[in-house]
Write an enzyme that holds these catalytic residues in place. Sequence first.
Site, PDB file in Angstrom:
ATOM      1  N   LYS A 135      -2.064  12.701   1.932  1.00  0.00           N
ATOM      2  CA  LYS A 135      -1.382  11.767   2.839  1.00  0.00           C
ATOM      3  C   LYS A 135       0.129  12.033   2.777  1.00  0.00           C
ATOM      4  O   LYS A 135       0.724  12.041   1.699  1.00  0.00           O
ATOM      5  CB  LYS A 135      -1.677  10.319   2.436  1.00  0.00           C
TER       6      LYS A 135
HETATM    7  C1  E4P Z   1      -3.604   3.513   4.579  1.00  0.00           C
HETATM    8  O1  E4P Z   1      -3.193   4.634   4.892  1.00  0.00           O
HETATM    9  C2  E4P Z   1      -2.611   2.503   4.168  1.00  0.00           C
HETATM   10  O2  E4P Z   1      -2.026   2.969   2.993  1.00  0.00           O
HETATM   11  C3  E4P Z   1      -3.173   1.139   3.947  1.00  0.00           C
HETATM   12  O3  E4P Z   1      -4.324   0.909   4.724  1.00  0.00           O
HETATM   13  C4  E4P Z   1      -2.126   0.088   4.172  1.00  0.00           C
HETATM   14  O4  E4P Z   1      -2.728  -1.164   4.119  1.00  0.00           O
HETATM   15  P1  E4P Z   1      -1.870  -2.509   3.956  1.00  0.00           P
HETATM   16  O5  E4P Z   1      -1.010  -2.649   5.168  1.00  0.00           O
HETATM   17  O6  E4P Z   1      -2.885  -3.594   3.856  1.00  0.00           O
HETATM   18  O7  E4P Z   1      -1.061  -2.348   2.709  1.00  0.00           O
END
Ligand code: E4P
Length: 229
Positions: free
Chosen positions: A86
């Site tokens: 990521k």
């Molecule tokens: C995924 O890529 C994100 O890191 C994650 O879903 C963020 O979620 P949140 O907004 O609940 O922290």
Amino acid sequence: MKLLLDTANLEDIRYFNEYFPIVGVTTNPTILSREGGDIVAHLREIRKIIGDDKELHVQVTERTYEGIIEEAKAIVYLLGNNTYVKIPATDVGIKATRYLSSKGYSITMTAILSPSQAMLASNAGAAYVAPYVSRLENICDDGIEIVSEIQKMFNVSKTETQIIAASFKTVRQVLNVALAGAGAATVCSEVMTNLLNHSTTDTSIAGFYADWKKSFGDSTLRELIAKSN
Ligand code: E4P
């Protein structure tokens, strides 16, 4: 729409990996910081639980181009096949995605808040883009509409980049991104549980068992079939 689990909690990963049709696990630095301890051993354990065939998404913590490249290589070396690196949607992130995807790495471009960011990520060769639904809705934007626009754009361009919608608070949001055509969604344990739970399902099942017991006692249908043979 494929479902992934957005947590690093080992107990949750063991449970959902056993019972739910998840295709992988996603993490980010915040999620990993909740676990603490030896985070490298922890990531290895997640890979061990889900096996080599499922996706494991791990975010870089380096911020420079060279740092991101080296960290991406280290993450994939540590966690093997089906590991998605990521990378946040920044200019440095896009540059790193262009390089790494050209070398065969699978990149999930994360912190996507607009269709134009998704277009750049796709052009850079990202395997996935991760638009943040709740974070958009928290600032009075329409997270579902943004996902829908990204999907329409991807359909028109026929890119191989898929949406992995992220940041969910409700089941309805998950259903809406599925209806918008997203290829995948990553959801936290609570929302994953709520995808299945329904009080009327529970009362319906209780009714079936009670009615069966009134007529046939504790015998199961399997036992009755065995006796009749
Ligand atoms: C995924 O890529 C994100 O890191 C994650 O879903 C963020 O979620 P949140 O907004 O609940 O922290």
